[in-house]
Design an enzyme around this catalytic site. Structure first.
Site: not given
Ligand code: GLN
Length: 538
Positions: A15, A20, A150, A152, A192, A194, A357, A384, A465, A510, A512
């Site tokens: 892998s 991609g 694999d 799966e 080999k 391959t 996060g 975020c 959330r 986001h 990004e």
């Molecule tokens: N943990 C935060 C929330 O759920 C921020 C989520 C994130 O940074 N994507 O709102």
């Protein structure tokens, strides 16, 4: 059935070979000859989507406009092609089985024993055809996740075999991506593994048309001929994919090797226009010949695995290139930042990003870093969770709410400046239930973000959330710390700015996910520009 042609990309030997990137690079070459192309990825794991996966497991979770939580390869597809993807572009075994089982419960197979062949394979094939059926594409590239052999992957490989049978060999191409390892002790590249993986594919009834060989060293002519002979393909169908400095070089390498020509020949297609990679080359030229250099700190808790912040890193590359700047990203673990060491960790930086996060781990380090950026006029971009932490930092250290927090970190907190939306409170399922996908946002006149976007109304992708709690609007914000972007329907706070600062912006969305090679994201561009200004470089 439509006239759409299909390219299938499978992987062998190991892998992480970059299927991609190869798929996106081929798509780029075809797009540059005016074909309408899209890429879809089939992932063999049983999660319904990667939204519930820890970034350490599978890297970043990428989000599409329609709110699908997807594999990070879709990010590469969008960044290379500048074409939006959707839920239909990423399918997992979990999603396939979920549909089959729901159909079984509805009685759609009444009387029949439901089996992998034909029921699961039919569901996979139906999904492989979905994008082609929109009539929007000349060519659909289908990447099969995992490695041939694999357990799966088997239903997918069997579905590809049936698709080739259904569509005809002249309408399909199978590209097999493998590794040609170099044995240092023998001083030799080895074919080999391959040969074996091509043989494994054949055992499933599929003969590869093209072999793309990942290698650290140039393949000799002899070796290419040997591979062609043993793998039952033409010599020109042995394509070398050598290690390169940047993933953005791969389309050019594939062009040199003639991958697009072999594919078009196999599909009986003529180029729709002479290949035009002008803007791609312009980007590469700027990227490789920077005039300036910046050190940008990226504070997060998943920094050990670069893939966790893939889209942010790529957005910095795009924004760096337009600003003719090489960006050295300095990853800083949020758990390692405290009041005593923050200056030593951040003082040499030209700009600071605090990453998205989930959960409590490392958040105090993020808040301390944000405090440092605010007080020391260090350009700051909070994404975020990074935006939520910027609000908490200000609430605690400037607005006087020393107990301010998010209920994500402390459910009983007495000053919940970041809280669950009302609509989230009754939700117990974790998968696919966040605020996801594109949401509109109105920008405040005269703000830094309006200046960056150059428009008053934008739409950005979300995945969270928790939200700023509007009960605290008047209590936390003031003449310097302002809300500069709001959702027009719900009034939710989407962007905050500290106007008493060279560039201090936090976004609940986001950005990004929307930066591409041809359209670097306005906020990343503006952040890089502000970081250059701090260094007196503009
Ligand atoms: N943990 C935060 C929330 O759920 C921020 C989520 C994130 O940074 N994507 O709102």
């Amino acid at each position: 059935m439509s006239n759409t042609k299909y390219i299938f990309v499978t992987g062998g030997v190991t892998s992480s070979l970059g299927k991609g990137i190869v798929a996106a690079s081929l798509a780029k070459l075809l797009q540059a000859q005016n074909f309408k192309v899209t890429i879809q990825k089939f992932d063999p794991y049983i999660n319904v989507d990667p939204g519930t996966l820890n970034p350490y497991e599978h890297g970043e979770c990428y989000v599409t406009d329609d709110g699908a939580e997807t594999d990070l390869d879709l990010g590469h597809y969008e960044r290379f092609l500048n074409v939006s993807t959707s839920q239909a572009n990423n399918v997992t075994t979990g999603r396939v089985y979920q549909s089959v089982i729901e159909k079984e419960r509805r009685g759609e197979f009444l009387g029949k024993t439901v089996q992998v062949i034909p029921h699961v394979t039919n569901e996979i094939k139906k999904r492989m055809c979905l994008l082609a059926e929109t009539g929007d594409y000349d060519i659909v590239i289908t990447e099969i996740g995992g490695t041939v052999g694999d357990i799966e992957s088997l239903p997918y490989i069997e579905s590809v075999r049936q698709m080739i049978w259904d569509l005809g060999r002249e309408n399909t191409v199978v590209i097999h991506l493998t590794l040609i390892p170099y044995l240092a002790a023998a001083g030799e590249l080895k074919t080999k593994p391959t040969q074996h993986s091509v043989k494994t594919l054949m055992e499933s009834g599929i003969s590869a048309d093209i072999i793309v060989c990942r290698t650290e060293y140039e393949l000799t002519e002899d070796l290419r001929e040997k591979l062609a002979l043993f793998c039952n393909v033409k010599r020109e169908a042995i394509i070398q994919s050598i290690d390169v400095e940047t993933i953005y070089d791969v389309p050019l390498k594939m062009l040199e090797e003639g991958l697009d020509k072999v594919v078009l020949g196999k599909l009986h297609l003529e180029p729709k226009q002479p290949l035009n990679l002008e803007s791609w080359n312009e980007f590469l030229n700027k990227f490789k010949n920077p005039k300036y250099n910046l050190k940008i700190g990226l504070v997060g808790k998943y920094v050990e695995l670069q893939d966790s912040y893939k889209s942010i890193l790529e957005s910095l590359i795009h924004a760096g290139a337009v600003n003719e700047t090489q960006i050295d990203v300095v990853s800083i673990h949020s758990e390692h930042i405290d009041k005593n060491n923050v200056a030593s960790k951040l003082e040499f930086l030209d700009g600071l990003i605090v990453a998205p996060g989930f959960g409590e781990r490392g958040i105090e380090g993020k808040i301390i870093a944000i405090s440092y950026a605010r007080i020391n006029n260090l350009p700051f971009f909070g994404i975020c969770l990074g935006m939520q932490m910027a609000v908490i930092e200000y609430a605690r250290n400037k607005a006087g709410f020393t107990k301010a927090n998010s209920t994500e970190m402390d459910p009983n907190c007495s000053v919940p400046v970041i809280d669950l939306m009302e609509s989230q409170k009754s939700i117990t399922n974790k998968g696919g239930t966040m605020r996801l996908g594109s949401w509109d946002c109105d920008l405040v006149s005269g703000s830094k973000v309006e200046d960056a976007y150059g428009v008053k109304s934008i739409s950005e992708r979300h995945r969270h959330r928790y939200e700023f709690n509007n009960d605290f609007l008047d209590k936390v914000f003031d003449e310097n710390f302002k809300v500069t972007g709001t959702n027009p329907e719900t009034g939710l706070v989407e962007i905050i700015e500290n106007q008493n600062h060279p560039w201090f912006v936090g976004v609940q969305f986001h950005p990004e996910y929307k930066s591409t090679v041809s359209k670097p994201h306005p906020l990343f561009r503006a952040f890089v520009k502000a970081s250059l200004a701090k260094k007196n470089l503009t």
